[in-house]
Design a protein around this motif. Structure first.
Motif, PDB file in Angstrom:
ATOM      1  N   VAL A  51       0.792  -1.235   0.000  1.00  0.00           N
ATOM      2  CA  VAL A  51       0.000   0.000   0.000  1.00  0.00           C
ATOM      3  C   VAL A  51       0.823   1.284   0.000  1.00  0.00           C
ATOM      4  CG1 VAL A  51      -1.952  -1.130   1.127  1.00  0.00           C
ATOM      5  CG2 VAL A  51      -0.239   0.030   2.541  1.00  0.00           C
ATOM      6  N   THR A  52       2.139   1.178   0.186  1.00  0.00           N
ATOM      7  CA  THR A  52       2.916   2.426   0.282  1.00  0.00           C
ATOM      8  C   THR A  52       3.564   2.763  -1.066  1.00  0.00           C
ATOM      9  OG1 THR A  52       4.921   1.324   1.044  1.00  0.00           O
ATOM     10  CG2 THR A  52       3.375   2.059   2.738  1.00  0.00           C
ATOM     11  N   LYS A  58       9.307   0.217   2.634  1.00  0.00           N
ATOM     12  CA  LYS A  58       8.709  -1.030   2.095  1.00  0.00           C
ATOM     13  C   LYS A  58       8.790  -1.056   0.580  1.00  0.00           C
ATOM     14  CE  LYS A  58       4.255  -1.594   2.920  1.00  0.00           C
ATOM     15  NZ  LYS A  58       3.100  -1.991   3.751  1.00  0.00           N
ATOM     16  N   ASP A  90      -4.659  -3.371   2.227  1.00  0.00           N
ATOM     17  CA  ASP A  90      -4.048  -4.414   3.062  1.00  0.00           C
ATOM     18  C   ASP A  90      -5.049  -5.454   3.533  1.00  0.00           C
ATOM     19  OD1 ASP A  90      -1.347  -3.781   3.037  1.00  0.00           O
ATOM     20  OD2 ASP A  90      -1.519  -2.361   4.692  1.00  0.00           O
ATOM     21  N   SER A 108       1.333  -4.203   7.522  1.00  0.00           N
ATOM     22  CA  SER A 108       1.642  -3.639   8.829  1.00  0.00           C
ATOM     23  C   SER A 108       1.211  -4.605   9.943  1.00  0.00           C
ATOM     24  CB  SER A 108       0.906  -2.304   8.953  1.00  0.00           C
ATOM     25  OG  SER A 108       0.868  -1.934  10.295  1.00  0.00           O
ATOM     26  N   LYS A 111      -2.232  -4.586  11.485  1.00  0.00           N
ATOM     27  CA  LYS A 111      -3.424  -4.999  10.735  1.00  0.00           C
ATOM     28  C   LYS A 111      -3.722  -6.491  10.819  1.00  0.00           C
ATOM     29  CE  LYS A 111      -2.897  -1.060   7.651  1.00  0.00           C
ATOM     30  NZ  LYS A 111      -2.581  -0.576   6.310  1.00  0.00           N
ATOM     31  N   ASN A 163       9.265   0.052   8.963  1.00  0.00           N
ATOM     32  CA  ASN A 163       9.062   1.362   8.376  1.00  0.00           C
ATOM     33  C   ASN A 163       9.748   2.320   9.332  1.00  0.00           C
ATOM     34  OD1 ASN A 163       8.244   3.900   7.586  1.00  0.00           O
ATOM     35  ND2 ASN A 163       6.307   3.195   6.751  1.00  0.00           N
ATOM     36  N   ARG A 186      -7.583   9.208  12.169  1.00  0.00           N
ATOM     37  CA  ARG A 186      -7.510   7.961  11.391  1.00  0.00           C
ATOM     38  C   ARG A 186      -6.484   7.050  12.045  1.00  0.00           C
ATOM     39  NH1 ARG A 186      -3.184   4.998   8.393  1.00  0.00           N
ATOM     40  NH2 ARG A 186      -4.389   3.250   7.632  1.00  0.00           N
ATOM     41  N   MET A 188      -4.907   2.735  11.873  1.00  0.00           N
ATOM     42  CA  MET A 188      -4.927   1.442  11.189  1.00  0.00           C
ATOM     43  C   MET A 188      -5.914   0.531  11.921  1.00  0.00           C
ATOM     44  SD  MET A 188      -0.892   0.855  10.352  1.00  0.00           S
ATOM     45  CE  MET A 188      -0.248   1.298  11.959  1.00  0.00           C
ATOM     46  N   LEU A 209      -5.144   3.027   4.249  1.00  0.00           N
ATOM     47  CA  LEU A 209      -4.214   4.128   3.965  1.00  0.00           C
ATOM     48  C   LEU A 209      -4.636   4.925   2.731  1.00  0.00           C
ATOM     49  CD1 LEU A 209      -1.431   5.478   4.642  1.00  0.00           C
ATOM     50  CD2 LEU A 209      -0.436   3.940   2.964  1.00  0.00           C
ATOM     51  N   ASN A 226       1.374   8.559  11.560  1.00  0.00           N
ATOM     52  CA  ASN A 226       2.089   7.729  10.606  1.00  0.00           C
ATOM     53  C   ASN A 226       3.574   8.062  10.642  1.00  0.00           C
ATOM     54  OD1 ASN A 226       2.267   5.758   8.473  1.00  0.00           O
ATOM     55  ND2 ASN A 226       0.147   6.297   7.991  1.00  0.00           N
ATOM     56  N   ASN A 230       5.619   7.857   5.190  1.00  0.00           N
ATOM     57  CA  ASN A 230       4.224   7.806   4.728  1.00  0.00           C
ATOM     58  C   ASN A 230       3.594   9.203   4.723  1.00  0.00           C
ATOM     59  OD1 ASN A 230       4.241   5.093   4.209  1.00  0.00           O
ATOM     60  ND2 ASN A 230       3.304   4.488   6.141  1.00  0.00           N
ATOM     61  N   ILE A 251       5.752   1.472  13.208  1.00  0.00           N
ATOM     62  CA  ILE A 251       5.119   0.748  12.088  1.00  0.00           C
ATOM     63  C   ILE A 251       6.170  -0.148  11.448  1.00  0.00           C
ATOM     64  CG2 ILE A 251       4.060   0.875   9.800  1.00  0.00           C
ATOM     65  CD1 ILE A 251       2.626   3.358  10.552  1.00  0.00           C
TER      66      ILE A 251
HETATM   67  C1  LMR Z   1      -0.965   2.550   7.188  1.00  0.00           C
HETATM   68  O1  LMR Z   1      -2.009   2.007   6.828  1.00  0.00           O
HETATM   69  O2  LMR Z   1      -0.897   3.713   7.570  1.00  0.00           O
HETATM   70  C2  LMR Z   1       0.314   1.752   7.144  1.00  0.00           C
HETATM   71  O3  LMR Z   1       0.041   0.405   7.276  1.00  0.00           O
HETATM   72  C3  LMR Z   1       0.933   1.953   5.849  1.00  0.00           C
HETATM   73  C4  LMR Z   1       2.145   1.101   5.693  1.00  0.00           C
HETATM   74  O4  LMR Z   1       2.008  -0.008   5.205  1.00  0.00           O
HETATM   75  O5  LMR Z   1       3.213   1.601   6.043  1.00  0.00           O
END
Ligand code: LMR
Length: 347
Positions: A51-52, A58, A90, A108, A111, A163, A186, A188, A209, A226, A230, A251
């Motif tokens: 997702v980044t 990453k 994710d 992450s 999650k 991260n 917000r 995760m 994200l 974050n 990010n 993270i």
């Molecule tokens: C997020 O959703 O903020 C993080 O998981 C993003 C990430 O993968 O670094």
């Protein structure tokens, strides 16, 4: 991804049915990989969405894995990286890995909350003072045991990737916890992070994200937490007036594969890929802090999103207010894990 399938996976299926589905899916992935069916000319395709952005720790480490894996096994291994939530978010990638639709993830640790409570340790606020402390915990026996925590649920952990440390961003300076009162944050998909935001009087909203920038822009949420990489690559600093250097949490990622897929790879390829992964993990984890500090400098240079350093006295207040979260989750996480993490030695 269709909601009905997700509901079926997480809610209705028994564990053994789910396991049977995963075995079938993994077998399909291998036999459907091209060539005329002989093991020697089969190309093993590894789809690896994340997702980044490509420039994040990453993103860069995944790209290096692709380059080195393909160079080591020319014509036999192909790695397709899909950054920036291009293919899926994710949450969906957890389902897709279990179904064998993709072969590798770096999601992450926060999650995995609905699959295990053990990884909640990584979300405890102010538990790890630095990446070096996380590294020391992850490479010790308690951390290493976490790699296989989810194998029977369809996720074989091969490595931890860093991260970095999290910073808060908000429409107003958050100098002390009271400043966060009433803001929508917000977070995760993690119950620990939910409790952490509640502890500071905020209103937590779990969100993928890829949706955060717009939610900040439209005011659907007010604030977020974050890493610098990010915050920079997702451009949150454009829509947040202040970024507080709080370093209040971590993270990092579990790099995981479907266990059946992995075990069915020819031995030379599996072992070779594990060596490549070990090498790029060491490289990526050594770069992570540098990439985050570069991102911080770019946020500072952009002149939007003023960076605020917190004093030791202010940080002590955040720590004090968030600390009860540890007790709230200690029984689920395992006090012995928390003790191991608290006692790590950093050179
Ligand atoms: C997020 O959703 O903020 C993080 O998981 C993003 C990430 O993968 O670094």
């Amino acid at each position: 991804m269709k909601h009905d399938r997700k509901t079926a996976l997480t809610g209705l299926l028994t564990r053994s049915t789910r396991h049977a589905l995963m075995v079938t899916a993994a077998a399909f992935t291998l036999s459907g990989c091209g060539g005329d069916g002989t093991a020697e000319d089969q190309v093993y395709l590894i789809k690896f969405p994340h997702v980044t952005a490509p420039g994040t720790p990453k993103g860069q480490t995944a790209q290096r894995f692709k380059e080195q894996a393909e160079a080591r096994f020319p014509g036999r291994v192909a790695v397709e990286i899909y950054p920036s939530s291009q293919l899926m978010n994710d949450d969906d990638s957890l389902e897709a890995l279990a179904f064998g639709e993709i072969q590798m993830i770096a999601v992450s640790l926060s999650k995995f909350d609905r699959l295990t409570h053990a990884f909640q340790i990584f979300d405890l606020p102010f538990l790890f003072p630095s990446l070096a402390a996380v590294e020391s915990f992850q490479s010790g026996p308690t951390g290493q045991a976490l790699l296989t925590e989810l194998t029977d649920k369809g996720f074989l952990g091969l490595a931890f990737w860093h991260n970095g440390m999290k910073q808060f961003s908000a429409p107003r300076p958050l100098l002390v916890p009271e400043d966060a009162a009433g803001l929508k944050f917000r977070i995760m998909e993690s119950d620990v992070l939910q409790a952490q935001v509640q502890a500071i009087g905020g209103n937590p909203q779990k969100m993928a994200l890829g949706e955060v920038y717009q939610a900040l822009q439209t005011g659907a949420i007010d604030a977020q937490e974050n890493t610098w990489s990010n915050i920079y690559s997702s451009k949150f600093y454009e829509v947040q007036d202040y970024v507080m250097e709080s370093n209040h949490g971590y993270i990092g990622y579990l790099v995981a594969v479907n266990p059946q897929f992995w075990q069915r790879l020819p031995d030379d390829i599996r072992l070779g890929l594990e060596e490549v992964l070990a090498e790029v993990t060491e490289w990526g984890n050594a770069q992570a802090e540098v990439i985050n500090q570069e991102a911080r400098a770019k946020v500072a240079a952009a002149g939007r999103g003023e960076i605020i350093d917190l004093t030791p006295e202010q940080l002590a207040q955040w720590q004090e207010v968030m600390r009860p979260v540890w007790d709230q989750f200690a029984a689920d996480i395992g006090p012995e894990r928390i003790a191991a993490a608290s006692n790590v030695q950093v050179d």
